[in-house]
Design a protein around this motif. Structure first.
Motif, mmCIF file in Angstrom:
data_model
loop_
_atom_site.group_PDB
_atom_site.id
_atom_site.type_symbol
_atom_site.label_atom_id
_atom_site.label_comp_id
_atom_site.label_asym_id
_atom_site.label_seq_id
_atom_site.Cartn_x
_atom_site.Cartn_y
_atom_site.Cartn_z
ATOM 1 N N CYS A 162 0.867 -1.182 0.000
ATOM 2 C CA CYS A 162 0.000 0.000 0.000
ATOM 3 C C CYS A 162 0.905 1.234 0.000
ATOM 4 N N ARG A 163 0.621 2.180 -0.871
ATOM 5 C CA ARG A 163 1.427 3.396 -0.954
ATOM 6 C C ARG A 163 0.736 4.532 -0.201
ATOM 7 N N LEU A 164 1.479 5.140 0.704
ATOM 8 C CA LEU A 164 0.981 6.250 1.522
ATOM 9 C C LEU A 164 1.826 7.477 1.225
ATOM 10 N N ALA A 165 1.197 8.522 0.678
ATOM 11 C CA ALA A 165 1.911 9.750 0.324
ATOM 12 C C ALA A 165 1.799 10.764 1.458
ATOM 13 N N ILE A 166 2.950 11.338 1.838
ATOM 14 C CA ILE A 166 2.965 12.382 2.857
ATOM 15 C C ILE A 166 3.838 13.537 2.363
ATOM 16 N N PRO A 167 3.641 14.748 2.919
ATOM 17 C CA PRO A 167 4.468 15.893 2.494
ATOM 18 C C PRO A 167 5.949 15.605 2.671
ATOM 19 N N LYS A 168 6.748 16.050 1.729
ATOM 20 C CA LYS A 168 8.164 15.675 1.722
ATOM 21 C C LYS A 168 9.040 16.588 2.577
ATOM 22 N N THR B 32 5.052 13.004 10.270
ATOM 23 C CA THR B 32 5.936 11.911 10.675
ATOM 24 C C THR B 32 5.852 11.668 12.179
ATOM 25 N N GLU B 33 5.696 12.739 12.962
ATOM 26 C CA GLU B 33 5.500 12.585 14.409
ATOM 27 C C GLU B 33 4.215 11.798 14.692
ATOM 28 N N MET B 34 3.168 12.124 13.961
ATOM 29 C CA MET B 34 1.890 11.455 14.162
ATOM 30 C C MET B 34 1.960 9.981 13.739
ATOM 31 N N LEU B 35 2.600 9.703 12.621
ATOM 32 C CA LEU B 35 2.720 8.318 12.161
ATOM 33 C C LEU B 35 3.522 7.475 13.143
ATOM 34 N N ARG B 36 4.609 8.018 13.646
ATOM 35 C CA ARG B 36 5.409 7.268 14.622
ATOM 36 C C ARG B 36 4.624 7.070 15.911
ATOM 37 N N GLY B 37 3.853 8.074 16.306
ATOM 38 C CA GLY B 37 3.005 7.920 17.482
ATOM 39 C C GLY B 37 1.948 6.848 17.297
ATOM 40 N N PHE C 257 9.502 3.882 10.199
ATOM 41 C CA PHE C 257 10.199 3.818 8.920
ATOM 42 C C PHE C 257 11.545 4.507 9.045
ATOM 43 N N ARG C 258 12.411 4.249 8.085
ATOM 44 C CA ARG C 258 13.698 4.960 8.004
ATOM 45 C C ARG C 258 13.870 5.462 6.582
ATOM 46 N N ARG C 259 13.979 6.764 6.454
ATOM 47 C CA ARG C 259 14.115 7.394 5.134
ATOM 48 C C ARG C 259 15.584 7.591 4.817
ATOM 49 N N GLU C 260 16.039 6.991 3.750
ATOM 50 C CA GLU C 260 17.435 7.125 3.351
ATOM 51 C C GLU C 260 17.642 8.435 2.605
ATOM 52 N N ASN C 261 18.875 8.919 2.642
ATOM 53 C CA ASN C 261 19.202 10.182 1.980
ATOM 54 C C ASN C 261 18.895 10.133 0.493
ATOM 55 N N ARG C 262 18.307 11.232 0.012
ATOM 56 C CA ARG C 262 18.014 11.429 -1.406
ATOM 57 C C ARG C 262 17.030 10.410 -1.976
ATOM 58 N N LEU C 263 16.281 9.739 -1.108
ATOM 59 C CA LEU C 263 15.226 8.843 -1.579
ATOM 60 C C LEU C 263 13.877 9.387 -1.135
ATOM 61 N N ASP C 264 12.933 9.396 -2.043
ATOM 62 C CA ASP C 264 11.591 9.878 -1.726
ATOM 63 C C ASP C 264 10.619 8.733 -1.487
ATOM 64 N N VAL C 265 11.132 7.568 -1.154
ATOM 65 C CA VAL C 265 10.310 6.432 -0.727
ATOM 66 C C VAL C 265 10.971 5.792 0.486
ATOM 67 N N THR D 34 4.442 1.379 1.782
ATOM 68 C CA THR D 34 5.538 2.174 1.256
ATOM 69 C C THR D 34 5.179 3.642 1.398
ATOM 70 N N LEU D 35 5.995 4.393 2.126
ATOM 71 C CA LEU D 35 5.798 5.836 2.221
ATOM 72 C C LEU D 35 6.383 6.506 0.988
ATOM 73 N N VAL D 36 5.621 7.423 0.409
ATOM 74 C CA VAL D 36 6.069 8.195 -0.739
ATOM 75 C C VAL D 36 6.050 9.667 -0.340
ATOM 76 N N PHE D 37 7.187 10.344 -0.479
ATOM 77 C CA PHE D 37 7.308 11.730 -0.046
ATOM 78 C C PHE D 37 7.122 12.641 -1.256
ATOM 79 N N LEU D 38 6.055 13.449 -1.214
ATOM 80 C CA LEU D 38 5.670 14.289 -2.349
ATOM 81 C C LEU D 38 5.402 15.712 -1.888
#
Length: 293
Positions: free
Chosen positions: A11-17, A26-31, A36-44, A53-57
């Motif tokens: 399932c793809r979940l888009a959140i502000p990047k 991100t605070e709310m999702l972790r709560g 999740f762990r976002r790697e550098n220069r990746l928008d997923v 799968t988080l998608v940063f848009l």
């Protein structure tokens, strides 16, 4: 994006990047237990232990991506959903990012009625909402000109580019600094959870709504526990009714009961005073980190 980094069955979940919305989301999702762990220069990013799968848009694009089915779920503003014109399911309001989309004009022009701006020049980053709003007042003789800019909308009047602007107002600080004032409020908006009406991941939509509901409740309430005599129990329960009803537990002393209930943070001090005044004892307050109702 690396090969296989976004499993197709997820399932793809888009959140502000970026920005304040990113931090709050991100605070709310972790709560809510979505790790999740976002790697550098990746928008997923893949969520731990969940097929998500988080998608940063950009926040302004999220409604369109959800409406067209490129992602299943998104978090964005109600204003963005209306501006995009796509069909999505509004799952729940998230209680942050509240602001108003308003028609604003220079204070020095003394515009008191929005109708006085019909036929004028309006600059905005919400052209679809703005055109629809003014078209309802336009006439054959007077047609309002609506022009799009992507940023610094409030500067348009000072530069002589517009008679008024349509922009978001949160605290009003930027508006007042630009010499503008609100003439008319078009809509109120806040952050919302949305989903594609045909998503095959409705179970995850439901799970996410349930968890976010619990987290939001936890941020607004404290758990209060106390002991009270039987003759004061009814009064005590009236003071702490909880979300549905308080939990009453027997003690070794048959003349007393232990009571626990959720109390709104804004009412906590007054509630403790009232409990003390009727004779409740051993009043304890606990943080609530999450909940399921």
């Amino acid at each position: 994006q690396r090969e296989g980094f976004d499993p197709p069955e997820n399932c793809r979940l888009a959140i502000p990047k970026k920005g304040r919305l990113y931090e709050k989301v991100t605070e709310m999702l972790r709560g809510a237990g979505i790790e999740f762990r976002r790697e550098n220069r990746l928008d997923v990013a893949l969520c731990v232990g969940k097929p998500i799968t988080l998608v940063f848009l950009p926040a302004s694009d999220i409604a369109t991506y959800v409406g067209e089915g490129d992602v299943d779920i998104g978090i964005t503003g109600q204003d963005i959903v209306q501006e995009s014109g796509v069909k999505v399911t509004e799952v729940m309001e998230l209680g942050f990012g509240q602001c108003q989309l308003c028609v604003q004009a220079p204070v020095k022009n003394h515009v008191r009625r929005v109708e006085d701006l019909v036929g004028g020049r309006i600059v905005t980053s919400f052209p679809n909402i703005t055109k629809k709003f003014f078209q309802e007042m336009d006439t054959a003789e007077q047609t309002t000109s609506v022009n799009f800019v992507s940023g610094s909308v409030e500067a348009a009047c000072g530069l002589g580019l517009a008679d008024a602007v349509v922009d978001l107002v949160e605290t009003g600080t930027t508006m007042r600094a630009a010499g503008l004032e609100v003439v008319h409020e078009i809509l109120s908006t806040q952050a919302i959870l949305i989903s594609n009406p045909q998503t095959p991941h409705q179970d995850i939509v439901d799970m996410l709504k349930r968890r976010l509901d619990g987290y939001i409740t936890a941020t607004k309430f404290k758990l209060v526990m106390y002991n009270v005599s039987l003759d004061k129990l009814e009064r005590a329960c009236a003071i702490t009714p909880g979300k549905r009803s308080p939990t009453v537990t027997a003690l070794d002393d048959p003349q007393f009961k232990a009571v626990s209930a959720l109390v709104a943070k804004t009412e906590l001090s007054e509630t403790m005073d009232e409990l003390h005044d009727i004779g409740a004892t051993h009043i304890l307050v606990f943080d609530v980190h999450n909940s399921l109702m």
